[in-house]
Design a protein around this motif. Structure first.
Motif, short mmCIF file in Angstrom:
data_model
loop_
_atom_site.label_atom_id
_atom_site.label_comp_id
_atom_site.label_asym_id
_atom_site.label_seq_id
_atom_site.Cartn_x
_atom_site.Cartn_y
_atom_site.Cartn_z
N TYR A 95 13.50 11.73 0.86
CA TYR A 95 12.52 10.69 0.59
C TYR A 95 11.96 10.06 1.86
CZ TYR A 95 16.24 7.09 1.09
OH TYR A 95 17.25 6.29 1.54
N LEU A 96 10.78 9.48 1.70
CA LEU A 96 10.14 8.63 2.70
C LEU A 96 10.07 7.25 2.10
CD1 LEU A 96 7.10 10.78 3.84
CD2 LEU A 96 9.17 10.28 5.14
N GLY A 97 10.31 6.23 2.90
CA GLY A 97 10.28 4.89 2.36
C GLY A 97 9.73 3.87 3.33
N LEU A 98 9.44 2.72 2.79
CA LEU A 98 9.03 1.57 3.60
C LEU A 98 9.72 0.35 3.01
CD1 LEU A 98 7.29 0.47 5.90
CD2 LEU A 98 5.51 0.03 4.20
N ASP A 99 10.55 -0.30 3.82
CA ASP A 99 11.33 -1.45 3.39
C ASP A 99 10.87 -2.70 4.14
OD1 ASP A 99 12.95 0.25 1.91
OD2 ASP A 99 14.51 0.36 3.45
N TYR A 100 11.09 -3.85 3.51
CA TYR A 100 11.00 -5.11 4.22
C TYR A 100 12.42 -5.61 4.41
CZ TYR A 100 10.16 -9.84 5.66
OH TYR A 100 10.17 -11.01 6.40
N SER A 101 12.87 -5.72 5.66
CA SER A 101 14.22 -6.15 5.98
C SER A 101 14.27 -7.66 6.10
CB SER A 101 14.68 -5.51 7.29
OG SER A 101 15.95 -6.00 7.65
N PHE A 102 15.09 -8.28 5.25
CA PHE A 102 15.21 -9.74 5.28
C PHE A 102 15.98 -10.23 6.50
CE2 PHE A 102 14.52 -8.70 0.81
CZ PHE A 102 13.42 -9.50 0.55
N SER A 103 16.95 -9.44 6.98
CA SER A 103 17.71 -9.87 8.16
C SER A 103 16.87 -9.78 9.44
CB SER A 103 18.99 -9.04 8.30
OG SER A 103 18.68 -7.68 8.46
N ASP A 104 15.98 -8.77 9.52
CA ASP A 104 15.11 -8.61 10.69
C ASP A 104 13.77 -9.33 10.53
OD1 ASP A 104 16.96 -6.99 11.88
OD2 ASP A 104 15.90 -5.12 11.47
N ARG A 105 13.42 -9.64 9.29
CA ARG A 105 12.11 -10.23 8.97
C ARG A 105 10.98 -9.33 9.44
NH1 ARG A 105 14.37 -15.69 10.75
NH2 ARG A 105 15.23 -16.48 8.81
N GLY A 106 11.12 -8.03 9.10
CA GLY A 106 10.09 -7.08 9.49
C GLY A 106 10.13 -5.81 8.65
N PHE A 107 9.14 -4.97 8.85
CA PHE A 107 9.06 -3.72 8.10
C PHE A 107 9.88 -2.62 8.76
CE2 PHE A 107 5.39 -6.00 6.53
CZ PHE A 107 5.54 -5.80 5.17
N ARG A 108 10.31 -1.68 7.93
CA ARG A 108 11.22 -0.62 8.36
C ARG A 108 10.85 0.69 7.66
NH1 ARG A 108 15.79 1.40 5.97
NH2 ARG A 108 17.32 2.21 7.41
N PRO A 109 10.02 1.56 8.28
CA PRO A 109 9.79 2.88 7.70
C PRO A 109 11.08 3.69 7.82
CG PRO A 109 8.65 2.68 9.79
CD PRO A 109 9.27 1.35 9.50
N ALA A 166 22.99 -6.63 10.25
CA ALA A 166 23.15 -6.08 8.91
C ALA A 166 22.54 -7.02 7.88
CB ALA A 166 24.63 -5.88 8.60
N GLY A 167 21.98 -6.41 6.83
CA GLY A 167 21.43 -7.24 5.77
C GLY A 167 20.62 -6.46 4.77
N PRO A 168 20.14 -7.14 3.74
CA PRO A 168 19.40 -6.48 2.67
C PRO A 168 17.94 -6.21 3.04
CG PRO A 168 19.56 -8.81 2.19
CD PRO A 168 20.35 -8.56 3.45
N ALA A 169 17.41 -5.17 2.42
CA ALA A 169 16.00 -4.83 2.56
C ALA A 169 15.49 -4.36 1.20
CB ALA A 169 15.81 -3.74 3.61
N LEU A 170 14.27 -4.69 0.90
CA LEU A 170 13.65 -4.30 -0.36
C LEU A 170 12.52 -3.33 -0.03
CD1 LEU A 170 14.24 -5.35 -3.21
CD2 LEU A 170 12.29 -6.87 -2.97
N GLY A 171 12.41 -2.23 -0.79
CA GLY A 171 11.38 -1.28 -0.43
C GLY A 171 10.95 -0.32 -1.52
N ILE A 172 9.97 0.51 -1.15
CA ILE A 172 9.47 1.55 -2.03
C ILE A 172 9.81 2.91 -1.42
CG2 ILE A 172 7.62 0.17 -3.04
CD1 ILE A 172 5.70 1.51 -1.07
N LYS A 173 9.95 3.92 -2.28
CA LYS A 173 10.34 5.25 -1.83
C LYS A 173 9.48 6.30 -2.53
CE LYS A 173 14.19 3.47 -0.01
NZ LYS A 173 14.06 2.86 1.27
N MET A 174 9.22 7.41 -1.82
CA MET A 174 8.58 8.58 -2.39
C MET A 174 9.56 9.73 -2.25
SD MET A 174 5.04 10.51 -1.40
CE MET A 174 5.69 11.09 0.15
N PHE A 175 10.00 10.29 -3.38
CA PHE A 175 11.02 11.33 -3.41
C PHE A 175 10.39 12.72 -3.51
CE2 PHE A 175 12.89 7.45 -4.97
CZ PHE A 175 14.12 7.42 -4.34
N SER A 176 11.08 13.71 -3.00
CA SER A 176 10.57 15.08 -3.00
C SER A 176 10.59 15.72 -4.38
CB SER A 176 11.37 15.95 -2.02
OG SER A 176 12.73 15.99 -2.41
#
Length: 118
Positions: free
Chosen positions: A63-77, A43-53
């Motif tokens: 919405y569709l989004g792409l986050d960067y997860s700080f706990s995983d240190r990776g991207f998360r569509p 579990a942890g925070p992620a920062l991302g962008i979103k495209m809403f319908s």
């Protein structure tokens, strides 16, 4: 295998973004998501962008989004649903794919979205 999955996912997200962006009333936003669950729960925070319908306030949206997860240190569509409230704020819930965990996880988020009044 992972490279093929990344290529397919990237192509699908790009096609969907371009086709949806051609339509009017698409909302764009950015926010903070708390991720949890997955094959190796982290579990942890992620920062991302979103495209809403939609870009209408006081409405539900997909919405569709792409986050960067700080706990995983990776991207998360991710794909989710949100309520676009007043004052350009959204509350959302989504399901995403963690490339680090190589599996699905969940998220709950809040952030800014460029909305218009009805």
């Amino acid at each position: 295998m992972q490279a093929k999955f990344l290529a397919i996912t990237g192509t699908a997200l790009t096609a969907l973004t371009l086709s949806t962006a051609a339509m009017a009333d698409v909302g764009w936003g950015a926010g903070l998501t708390w991720t949890f669950g997955g094959p190796k729960p982290s579990a942890g925070p992620a920062l991302g962008i979103k495209m809403f319908s939609t870009d209408k306030e006081k409405k539900a949206a997909g919405y569709l989004g792409l986050d960067y997860s700080f706990s995983d240190r990776g991207f998360r569509p991710n794909v989710g649903v949100a309520y676009l409230g007043e004052n350009n704020v959204y509350l959302g819930a989504d399901v995403g794919y963690s490339f680090t965990q190589q599996g699905m996880n969940f998220g709950a988020g809040v952030g800014y979205v460029d909305t218009k009044k009805d």
